[in-house]
Design a protein around this motif. Structure first.
Motif, PDB file in Angstrom:
ATOM      1  N   HIS A   3      -5.974  16.760  -4.727  1.00 44.53           N
ATOM      2  CA  HIS A   3      -6.760  15.935  -3.814  1.00 44.53           C
ATOM      3  C   HIS A   3      -6.880  14.548  -4.416  1.00 44.53           C
ATOM      4  N   LEU A   4      -6.550  13.513  -3.624  1.00 43.75           N
ATOM      5  CA  LEU A   4      -6.546  12.140  -4.113  1.00 43.75           C
ATOM      6  C   LEU A   4      -7.561  11.321  -3.341  1.00 43.75           C
ATOM      7  N   MET A  34       3.358   8.912 -10.212  1.00 45.19           N
ATOM      8  CA  MET A  34       2.436   8.514  -9.152  1.00 45.19           C
ATOM      9  C   MET A  34       2.933   7.210  -8.535  1.00 45.19           C
ATOM     10  N   ALA A  35       2.462   6.938  -7.335  1.00 45.18           N
ATOM     11  CA  ALA A  35       2.919   5.730  -6.660  1.00 45.18           C
ATOM     12  C   ALA A  35       1.835   5.192  -5.729  1.00 45.18           C
ATOM     13  N   ASP A  90      -0.283  -9.233   2.319  1.00 44.27           N
ATOM     14  CA  ASP A  90      -0.632  -8.020   1.573  1.00 44.27           C
ATOM     15  C   ASP A  90      -1.642  -7.165   2.329  1.00 44.27           C
ATOM     16  N   THR A  91      -2.142  -7.667   3.436  1.00 47.73           N
ATOM     17  CA  THR A  91      -3.088  -6.910   4.245  1.00 47.73           C
ATOM     18  C   THR A  91      -2.460  -5.606   4.720  1.00 47.73           C
ATOM     19  N   ALA A  92      -3.115  -4.491   4.426  1.00 44.22           N
ATOM     20  CA  ALA A  92      -2.577  -3.179   4.752  1.00 44.22           C
ATOM     21  C   ALA A  92      -3.574  -2.111   4.322  1.00 44.22           C
ATOM     22  N   VAL A  93      -3.289  -0.891   4.719  1.00 41.60           N
ATOM     23  CA  VAL A  93      -3.972   0.262   4.135  1.00 41.60           C
ATOM     24  C   VAL A  93      -3.113   0.723   2.974  1.00 41.60           C
ATOM     25  N   TYR A  94      -3.730   0.871   1.827  1.00 38.79           N
ATOM     26  CA  TYR A  94      -3.019   1.259   0.616  1.00 38.79           C
ATOM     27  C   TYR A  94      -3.295   2.737   0.315  1.00 38.79           C
ATOM     28  N   TYR A  95      -2.215   3.449   0.019  1.00 38.15           N
ATOM     29  CA  TYR A  95      -2.285   4.880  -0.239  1.00 38.15           C
ATOM     30  C   TYR A  95      -1.721   5.192  -1.614  1.00 38.15           C
ATOM     31  N   THR A 101       3.701  16.818  -5.793  1.00 35.52           N
ATOM     32  CA  THR A 101       3.304  17.629  -4.650  1.00 35.52           C
ATOM     33  C   THR A 101       3.440  16.879  -3.328  1.00 35.52           C
ATOM     34  N   GLN A 102       3.896  15.634  -3.395  1.00 32.56           N
ATOM     35  CA  GLN A 102       4.024  14.781  -2.207  1.00 32.56           C
ATOM     36  C   GLN A 102       2.712  14.699  -1.434  1.00 32.56           C
TER      37      GLN A 102
END
Length: 114
Positions: A3-4, A34-35, A90-95, A101-102
């Motif tokens: 869980h992230l 990780m990414a 750079d405006t965005a939702v960052y994940y 485990t993708q």
């Protein structure tokens, strides 16, 4: 299943800085690459930066090289993204993503605007 949880997003002016964090729920964090990805409105999700399990190797999208730094603290099961010299694009939702485990986090929104 990992869980992230991401945090650290917000509104910042162009040229400003933010640091994103992603905390993983399992100690297996340290054995996996990780990414960070991002998804801007109306665009596909894209890779921003990635880091090896030990943190020795990193790679970045050309659009963020020299401005963003990915790092990790395996003792805290936490991934970071230091973002400097932010631009409106750079405006965005960052994940964050656990490569093994993708698994994706829920995302944190970054808005760069004056």
């Amino acid at each position: 299943q990992v869980h992230l949880v991401e945090s650290g997003g917000g509104l910042v002016q162009p040229g400003g800085s933010l640091r994103l964090s992603c905390v993983a729920s399992r100690s297996a964090f340290s054995y996996n690459a990780m990414a960070w990805y991002r998804q801007a409105p109306g665009k596909q999700r894209e890779l921003v930066a990635a880091i090896s399990p030990t943190g020795d190797n990193t790679n970045y999208a050309d659009s963020v090289k020299g401005r963003f730094t990915i790092s990790r603290d395996n003792a805290k099961d936490t991934l970071y993204l230091q973002m400097n010299s932010l631009k409106p694009e750079d405006t965005a939702v960052y994940y964050c993503r656990h490569v093994g485990t993708q698994t994706w986090g829920q995302g944190t929104r970054v808005t760069v605007s004056s």
